[in-house]
Design an enzyme around this catalytic site. Structure first.
Site, PDB file in Angstrom:
ATOM      1  N   SER A 119       0.831  -1.196   0.000  1.00  0.00           N
ATOM      2  CA  SER A 119       0.000   0.000   0.000  1.00  0.00           C
ATOM      3  C   SER A 119       0.877   1.262   0.000  1.00  0.00           C
ATOM      4  CB  SER A 119      -0.963  -0.050   1.191  1.00  0.00           C
ATOM      5  OG  SER A 119      -2.024   0.859   1.044  1.00  0.00           O
ATOM      6  N   ASP A 171     -10.029  -5.230  -3.889  1.00  0.00           N
ATOM      7  CA  ASP A 171      -9.421  -4.236  -3.003  1.00  0.00           C
ATOM      8  C   ASP A 171     -10.264  -2.958  -2.973  1.00  0.00           C
ATOM      9  OD1 ASP A 171      -7.780  -2.398  -1.682  1.00  0.00           O
ATOM     10  OD2 ASP A 171      -5.950  -3.294  -2.482  1.00  0.00           O
ATOM     11  N   HIS A 202      -7.861  -5.771   0.570  1.00  0.00           N
ATOM     12  CA  HIS A 202      -6.592  -5.063   0.806  1.00  0.00           C
ATOM     13  C   HIS A 202      -5.827  -5.839   1.868  1.00  0.00           C
ATOM     14  CE1 HIS A 202      -4.128  -1.560   0.159  1.00  0.00           C
ATOM     15  NE2 HIS A 202      -4.118  -1.245   1.453  1.00  0.00           N
TER      16      HIS A 202
END
Length: 222
Positions: A119, A171, A202
């Site tokens: 991320s 996600d 995620h």
């Protein structure tokens, strides 16, 4: 920015480290977030890989109402363009590059150093790896995006850097389109890149852990 340190995990084999993998966590977490991943990776029992899990500094994050939390940089707008504080991202990338240089100074061959990021950490990893002046072993981009794709100064030493991009098809935080766009960008620039998608949100899933271990083993055996 403060520099809150890092979690260091020495080789499970007890041998002196001859390779190093950095893993950069996501927004609101810290280095310990990926600590359980290390023993789960299917690496050879006699490996000599040191894992370094840096902690991001604590910053006010605009999209979270200015709340102070671990963050590699501020995110100003949560849209497909992902408006961010690029100055802070660059500072974080430079800090990671300094940590890489420390490992090289300790005797680790730069080509046996791999940079991974999840991320927000992945956006920093893109910047740090592709602008680093010495050849690295690989870049692993997990559920992330190439935030500095239009501004980065690419280092010639890493123009052949192997890049592995993973993303979840469900996600809700970083849409897969952003992960795919990062992959397409590095591939268009001539990098040897591979893309894997997983039926997850995620996160990191079991099949992905196996794939990461295989990829790391291949890169460090090269």
């Amino acid at each position: 920015m403060s520099t809150p340190g890092e979690l260091i995990i020495e080789p499970r084999s007890g041998r002196p480290a001859d390779a190093c993998v950095f893993i950069l966590h996501g927004l609101g977490a810290d280095g310990s977030d990926f600590e359980p991943l290390v023993p789960a990776l299917p690496l050879p029992s006699d490996d000599a890989v040191r894992f370094i899990l840096p902690h991001a500094p604590r910053l006010p994050v605009t999209i979270n109402g200015g709340m102070v939390m671990p963050a590699w940089y501020d995110i100003l707008e949560m849209n497909l363009d992902r408006r961010i504080d690029e100055r802070q991202l660059m500072a974080s990338a430079e800090r990671i590059q300094a940590l890489i240089s420390e490992q090289i100074a300790q005797g680790i061959d730069s080509r046996r150093i791999i940079l991974a990021g999840f991320s927000q950490g992945g956006a920093v990893a893109y910047q740090a790896a592709l602008s680093f002046a010495q050849p690295l072993g690989g870049l692993l981009a997990l559920s992330t995006y190439f935030a500095t794709a239009d501004s980065i100064e690419l280092a010639e030493a890493n123009r052949g850097l192997p890049i592995e991009v993973h993303h979840g098809s469900f996600d809700p935080v970083v849409p897969e389109a952003l992960g795919r766009a990062g992959f397409e960008k590095v591939r268009s620039l001539g990098y040897p890149a591979n893309y894997r998608r997983y039926p997850m949100a995620h996160a990191v899933c079991p099949q992905q852990v196996t794939d990461i271990g295989t990829w790391l083993s291949e890169r460090l055996a090269a």
